[in-house]
Design a protein around this motif. Structure first.
Motif, mmCIF file in Angstrom:
data_model
loop_
_atom_site.group_PDB
_atom_site.id
_atom_site.type_symbol
_atom_site.label_atom_id
_atom_site.label_comp_id
_atom_site.label_asym_id
_atom_site.label_seq_id
_atom_site.Cartn_x
_atom_site.Cartn_y
_atom_site.Cartn_z
ATOM 1 N N VAL A 55 0.862 -1.177 0.000
ATOM 2 C CA VAL A 55 0.000 0.000 0.000
ATOM 3 C C VAL A 55 0.900 1.229 0.000
ATOM 4 O O VAL A 55 1.880 1.290 0.737
ATOM 5 C CB VAL A 55 -0.989 -0.008 1.186
ATOM 6 C CG1 VAL A 55 -0.273 -0.093 2.516
ATOM 7 C CG2 VAL A 55 -1.898 1.205 1.142
ATOM 8 N N VAL A 57 1.012 5.647 -0.287
ATOM 9 C CA VAL A 57 0.264 6.897 -0.150
ATOM 10 C C VAL A 57 1.121 8.020 -0.724
ATOM 11 O O VAL A 57 2.291 8.153 -0.374
ATOM 12 C CB VAL A 57 -0.081 7.176 1.327
ATOM 13 C CG1 VAL A 57 -0.761 8.521 1.459
ATOM 14 C CG2 VAL A 57 -0.963 6.074 1.884
ATOM 15 N N GLY A 77 -8.950 -2.891 3.080
ATOM 16 C CA GLY A 77 -7.952 -1.901 2.706
ATOM 17 C C GLY A 77 -7.631 -0.985 3.871
ATOM 18 O O GLY A 77 -6.511 -0.497 4.015
ATOM 19 N N TYR A 78 -8.646 -0.763 4.716
ATOM 20 C CA TYR A 78 -8.464 0.079 5.903
ATOM 21 C C TYR A 78 -7.462 -0.566 6.860
ATOM 22 O O TYR A 78 -6.514 0.083 7.325
ATOM 23 C CB TYR A 78 -9.823 0.254 6.575
ATOM 24 C CG TYR A 78 -9.818 1.100 7.810
ATOM 25 C CD1 TYR A 78 -9.940 2.481 7.723
ATOM 26 C CD2 TYR A 78 -9.699 0.530 9.071
ATOM 27 C CE1 TYR A 78 -9.942 3.264 8.851
ATOM 28 C CE2 TYR A 78 -9.697 1.301 10.208
ATOM 29 C CZ TYR A 78 -9.820 2.672 10.097
ATOM 30 O OH TYR A 78 -9.811 3.444 11.213
ATOM 31 N N THR A 88 -5.220 7.015 9.804
ATOM 32 C CA THR A 88 -6.278 7.601 8.989
ATOM 33 C C THR A 88 -7.274 8.317 9.883
ATOM 34 O O THR A 88 -7.318 8.084 11.089
ATOM 35 C CB THR A 88 -7.043 6.535 8.194
ATOM 36 O OG1 THR A 88 -7.771 5.725 9.113
ATOM 37 C CG2 THR A 88 -6.116 5.673 7.367
ATOM 38 N N TRP A 131 -8.881 11.751 -1.113
ATOM 39 C CA TRP A 131 -7.930 10.660 -1.266
ATOM 40 C C TRP A 131 -8.528 9.647 -2.235
ATOM 41 O O TRP A 131 -9.412 8.892 -1.865
ATOM 42 C CB TRP A 131 -7.635 10.013 0.087
ATOM 43 C CG TRP A 131 -6.693 10.815 0.925
ATOM 44 C CD1 TRP A 131 -7.005 11.548 2.019
ATOM 45 C CD2 TRP A 131 -5.289 10.955 0.721
ATOM 46 N NE1 TRP A 131 -5.880 12.148 2.520
ATOM 47 C CE2 TRP A 131 -4.812 11.798 1.742
ATOM 48 C CE3 TRP A 131 -4.385 10.473 -0.225
ATOM 49 C CZ2 TRP A 131 -3.477 12.159 1.846
ATOM 50 C CZ3 TRP A 131 -3.056 10.833 -0.118
ATOM 51 C CH2 TRP A 131 -2.611 11.672 0.910
ATOM 52 N N TYR A 133 -8.573 6.298 -4.377
ATOM 53 C CA TYR A 133 -8.128 4.954 -3.984
ATOM 54 C C TYR A 133 -7.984 4.115 -5.246
ATOM 55 O O TYR A 133 -8.962 3.888 -5.950
ATOM 56 C CB TYR A 133 -9.191 4.396 -3.032
ATOM 57 C CG TYR A 133 -8.894 3.066 -2.385
ATOM 58 C CD1 TYR A 133 -7.603 2.589 -2.222
ATOM 59 C CD2 TYR A 133 -9.939 2.301 -1.884
ATOM 60 C CE1 TYR A 133 -7.366 1.386 -1.596
ATOM 61 C CE2 TYR A 133 -9.722 1.097 -1.253
ATOM 62 C CZ TYR A 133 -8.423 0.641 -1.113
ATOM 63 O OH TYR A 133 -8.198 -0.545 -0.487
ATOM 64 N N TRP A 134 -6.776 3.701 -5.528
ATOM 65 C CA TRP A 134 -6.508 2.938 -6.750
ATOM 66 C C TRP A 134 -5.945 1.575 -6.387
ATOM 67 O O TRP A 134 -5.200 1.448 -5.423
ATOM 68 C CB TRP A 134 -5.512 3.676 -7.633
ATOM 69 C CG TRP A 134 -6.001 5.023 -8.054
ATOM 70 C CD1 TRP A 134 -5.868 6.191 -7.363
ATOM 71 C CD2 TRP A 134 -6.719 5.336 -9.239
ATOM 72 N NE1 TRP A 134 -6.462 7.219 -8.039
ATOM 73 C CE2 TRP A 134 -6.990 6.720 -9.210
ATOM 74 C CE3 TRP A 134 -7.165 4.599 -10.335
ATOM 75 C CZ2 TRP A 134 -7.684 7.371 -10.216
ATOM 76 C CZ3 TRP A 134 -7.849 5.238 -11.346
ATOM 77 C CH2 TRP A 134 -8.111 6.605 -11.279
ATOM 78 N N ALA A 150 -12.513 1.805 1.488
ATOM 79 C CA ALA A 150 -11.379 1.198 2.182
ATOM 80 C C ALA A 150 -11.815 0.027 3.047
ATOM 81 O O ALA A 150 -11.055 -0.912 3.257
ATOM 82 C CB ALA A 150 -10.686 2.244 3.037
ATOM 83 N N ASP A 153 -13.093 -3.098 0.515
ATOM 84 C CA ASP A 153 -12.095 -3.728 -0.329
ATOM 85 C C ASP A 153 -11.350 -4.820 0.448
ATOM 86 O O ASP A 153 -11.030 -4.651 1.624
ATOM 87 C CB ASP A 153 -11.113 -2.648 -0.791
ATOM 88 C CG ASP A 153 -9.997 -3.226 -1.609
ATOM 89 O OD1 ASP A 153 -10.174 -3.321 -2.831
ATOM 90 O OD2 ASP A 153 -8.944 -3.593 -1.023
ATOM 91 N N GLU A 161 -2.043 -1.272 -3.640
ATOM 92 C CA GLU A 161 -3.096 -0.286 -3.405
ATOM 93 C C GLU A 161 -2.427 1.066 -3.277
ATOM 94 O O GLU A 161 -1.361 1.195 -2.673
ATOM 95 C CB GLU A 161 -3.873 -0.632 -2.133
ATOM 96 C CG GLU A 161 -4.428 -2.042 -2.179
ATOM 97 C CD GLU A 161 -5.623 -2.220 -1.274
ATOM 98 O OE1 GLU A 161 -5.784 -1.422 -0.340
ATOM 99 O OE2 GLU A 161 -6.400 -3.169 -1.529
ATOM 100 N N TRP A 163 -3.011 5.349 -2.691
ATOM 101 C CA TRP A 163 -3.855 6.479 -2.291
ATOM 102 C C TRP A 163 -3.194 7.758 -2.777
ATOM 103 O O TRP A 163 -2.039 8.001 -2.470
ATOM 104 C CB TRP A 163 -4.006 6.527 -0.773
ATOM 105 C CG TRP A 163 -4.773 5.386 -0.214
ATOM 106 C CD1 TRP A 163 -4.294 4.158 0.104
ATOM 107 C CD2 TRP A 163 -6.165 5.357 0.100
ATOM 108 N NE1 TRP A 163 -5.292 3.366 0.595
ATOM 109 C CE2 TRP A 163 -6.460 4.082 0.610
ATOM 110 C CE3 TRP A 163 -7.205 6.291 -0.005
ATOM 111 C CZ2 TRP A 163 -7.728 3.718 1.013
ATOM 112 C CZ3 TRP A 163 -8.471 5.918 0.408
ATOM 113 C CH2 TRP A 163 -8.724 4.641 0.910
#
Lengths: 344, 395
Positions: A55, A57, A77-78, A88, A131, A133-134, A150, A153, A161, A163
């Motif tokens: 992940v 960012v 995802g979170y 977050t 933000w 999210y991809w 988030a 997913d 992942e 952001w």
């Protein structure tokens, strides 16, 4: 006129409300035990092309680097973000499920961005600055807008992942919130070439960018970074790979659109599978303490560091002062009502 | 009855030397709108709670004895319903349960298929989510109470005078409608009393018929009398307006309103072209104003006992404006204190400047002149005063 004929004034519900608020405050006081410490972040080295999820960012909007972390076996995802060391914050309207602020210790000592002055995070953030999210599933070479939030997913092994803060149009195809470089720049690399053997699918796309990363497990606290494909990595957005633009997904998408999206994503994956990556490079194994700064699309990439959580419950003094003030006002209102009744 | 109660309209305390009068309704509305703007800016439960108390304080001190003056408590109840609904929905459709949340209880979970995983039904109810929902509901509820306070404090009939001349017919219809409910209640009470005096007992459908028919007859009679009275005062005449001027007014108004609709849509929809936003909204407003001005020319109105706008009105209106401005100013500096979150769970802070802003809004409780209060219950029918007098004689 009997006293019972006097109407009661609406202060009673107000008092009840006050009481309820006090009660909630007390519950909050009792329920909030010591803040739970966070599990330490999974080291970046534990992610390989077939194992764990990367992940990243992008703090470029505030002049920061791309911070990259790793998580293994998370259910959302979170959870992945938190496992990788990010912190977050949600918004007041939707709760923590909508990622409104992101922070990491590797950038400005874990300060969360956007700051409260830039975005109040009361309502759901607008498409003009949020933000985005991809995700890039294993074996694909382009980003797809995440079809779920988030918390909906489920990270899959080998996935990346990403952001990025910015604006997108409703279709999610244009704007500053669309990544300008491909996921290959962020993917995990197998420690040895031997791991790039699983299937033809992985060997043609993701593992071709194989480099060697450090294998030390205690390296999460350093900012020294992974060796990396050079900055010349071609920007590969969805448009570059020739796939149709992917529709912008909403948090709660209906099943039909979700299916469409999945279909598009599969098609896109299919596309890239048959198209050999243009920038497959192999690097010789390097040492753990490489000083080379990896870059993705011109931005510096650094490792995520576990961000300490603000665990303090705050002080209860403001609550007491506010309740005292409120009681004072209620007493004033009660006096006015009493005078009026005496008058009548 | 004690002699003290017979001294009619005697004010007490600080208000002893002040002349009772009604404040200009626009002043109260400006004050309330200022508070709505302030409340919109914050999600701090302590600030919201203080705002509610300030509203209650001002209403308790400065409401008159007209029927609409008792509206505030219904708005408070409505606010309670809003909060309960918000909490209920948040509990049934939980979203975003983080591992650190404090779980209060677990509702039965209805599993959804994977393609519908965006919405979850049932599951754990956390303290954080409940508190967030309560505060979210409290915010909307407080706004409703602000409007309720303005309704309780300002005389709606007098507020209608502020309407532009072109809308006077509409305003008149609203004025008639506003007085309908109290009149009907009064009518029902009078008929019921007459029935009791005649010894007509009974309940149910029969009683309903014997009340409904006279009440309807009463309402019709009243309407005819009102119509005759208005007719004799020259209401409903078309004035000196020509057909063409009426068409121009109608065209301008329709165009203006269409512009307002399109402009509002353009402003709210992010994907609409920029030209459709503010420019169209502004043009629509201008055209509407032109229509109102042209339409208003044909109406000549005189004012009987115009409401004064003096120092108390300025003070009350300014209190609202200052409250909104102070909160907006402080929200930039102490954003985290004005909009605290419950993730992670913590006590809400109490920023100083917003508290001062909200307390400023309590000033009208002293600054406004004391309201006119009649000793008699305002909504009571004329007839009900008689038995009270009779019992007094008997006693």
């Amino acid at each position: 006129m009997s006293a019972s004929r006097h109407r009661r004034w609406g202060i009673a519900p107000l008092r009840a409300q006050l009481l309820a608020a006090t009660l909630i405050g007390v519950i909050a006081l009792l329920a909030d035990g010591p803040a739970l410490g966070r599990a330490s972040a999974a080291p970046l080295g534990s992610c390989t092309p077939a194992h764990g999820t990367i992940v990243a960012v992008d703090f470029a909007h505030w002049g920061g680097p791309i911070v990259r972390g790793c998580g293994v076996g998370q259910h959302s995802g979170y959870a992945l973000l938190h496992a990788a060391g990010f912190s977050t914050a949600g918004d007041a309207h939707d709760g923590p499920a909508v990622v409104c602020r992101l922070g990491d210790a590797a950038f400005h000592h874990g300060r969360q961005y956007p700051t409260p002055n830039q975005q109040a995070c009361v309502q759901t953030p607008p498409t003009t600055g949020y933000w985005a999210y991809w995700v890039a599933p294993r074996g694909t070479n382009h980003w797809a807008y995440a079809p779920l939030g988030a918390m909906g997913d489920v990270p899959k092994p080998g996935e990346v992942e990403f952001w990025i803060f910015g604006a997108t149009n409703v279709a999610g195809t244009h704007g500053t919130g669309v990544p300008t470089f491909g996921p290959a720049a962020l993917r995990a690399h197998s420690p040895t070439r031997a791991s790039a053997t699983s299937t033809t699918r992985t060997s043609t796309s993701s593992t071709t960018t194989t480099t060697t990363t450090r294998t030390s497990t205690s390296s999460t606290t350093t900012t020294t970074t992974t060796p990396h494909p050079p900055a010349t990595s071609t920007p590969t957005t969805t448009t570059h790979t020739g796939t149709p633009p992917l529709p912008r997904a909403h948090l709660r998408r209906t099943h039909r659109t979700h299916r469409t999206h999945r279909h598009l994503r599969d098609r896109a994956a299919h596309h890239s599978r048959h198209r050999a990556p243009q920038h497959s490079r192999r690097h010789a194994a390097t040492t753990t303490h490489s000083t080379a700064t990896p870059r993705a699309g011109g931005a510096k990439v650094v490792s995520a560091r576990p961000t300490s959580r603000r665990g303090s419950a705050g002080s209860s003094t403001p609550l007491i002062i506010a309740v005292a003030l409120a009681l004072l006002l209620c007493a004033g209102a009660g006096r006015a009502i009493w005078l009026r009744r005496r008058e009548e | 009855m004690s002699p003290a109660r017979n001294t009619r309209g005697r004010a007490t305390g600080l208000d002893a030397r002040r002349v009772s009068r009604e404040l200009h309704p626009v002043a109260w509305w400006l004050w309330a709108i200022g508070l709505v703007v302030a409340v919109d800016r914050t999600t701090n439960p302590l600030l919201l709670l203080l705002t509610l108390c300030v509203l209650g304080f001002v209403v308790a001190n400065r409401r008159g004895s007209a029927p609409w003056a008792r509206a505030f408590r219904y708005y408070v109840m409505l606010a309670g319903i809003v909060i309960v609904l918000r909490v209920l929905f948040r509990s049934v459709f939980p979203s975003g349960i983080t591992p650190d949340d404090h779980i209060l209880l677990r509702l039965p979970h209805v599993p959804a298929p994977s393609w519908y995983s965006g919405v979850q039904i049932g599951g754990p109810v956390t303290l954080e989510a409940t508190l967030s929902a309560t505060v979210d509901g409290l915010r909307l509820g407080t706004m409703l109470c602000c409007i309720g306070a303005a309704n309780a404090l300002a005389n709606p009939k007098r507020a209608l005078r502020v309407l532009p001349g072109a809308l006077y017919e509409l305003g008149m219809a609203v004025a008639v409608a506003v007085t309908l409910a109290p009149q009907l209640i009064e009518s029902v009470q009078r008929v019921a009393r007459a029935r009791r005096l005649r010894g007509g007992g009974g309940r149910g459908l029969r009683a309903l018929r014997s009340i409904a028919v006279p009440v309807l007859a009463d309402a019709l009679e009243r309407a005819l009398m009102l119509a005759a009275a208005m007719d004799s005062r020259g209401y409903g005449r078309s004035g000196a307006a020509s057909g063409q001027s009426r068409r121009v007014t109608g065209g301008l108004m329709l165009t203006g309103l269409a512009g307002l609709c399109v402009g509002a849509y353009g402003l709210l929809d992010g994907t609409a072209p920029r030209v459709l936003g503010a420019p169209v909204l502004l043009a629509g407003a201008l055209v509407s104003c032109a229509g109102l001005a042209i339409g208003g020319r044909r109406v000549r109105r005189t004012r009987y006992r115009p409401d004064p706008w003096s120092a108390p009105e300025w003070t009350v209106a300014l209190c609202g404006v200052v409250c909104a401005a102070l909160l907006y100013l402080s929200a930039g500096d102490s954003a985290a204190e004005v909009d605290p979150t419950f993730y992670p769970l913590r006590f809400p802070p109490l920023p100083l400047l917003p508290v001062i802003a909200i307390l400023v809004a309590a000033v009208p409780a002293f600054a406004a002149p004391p309201p006119i209060r009649s000793r008699r219950r305002p909504n009571a029918p004329e007839a009900s005063a008689e038995p009270a007098a009779r019992t007094e004689l008997v006693a």
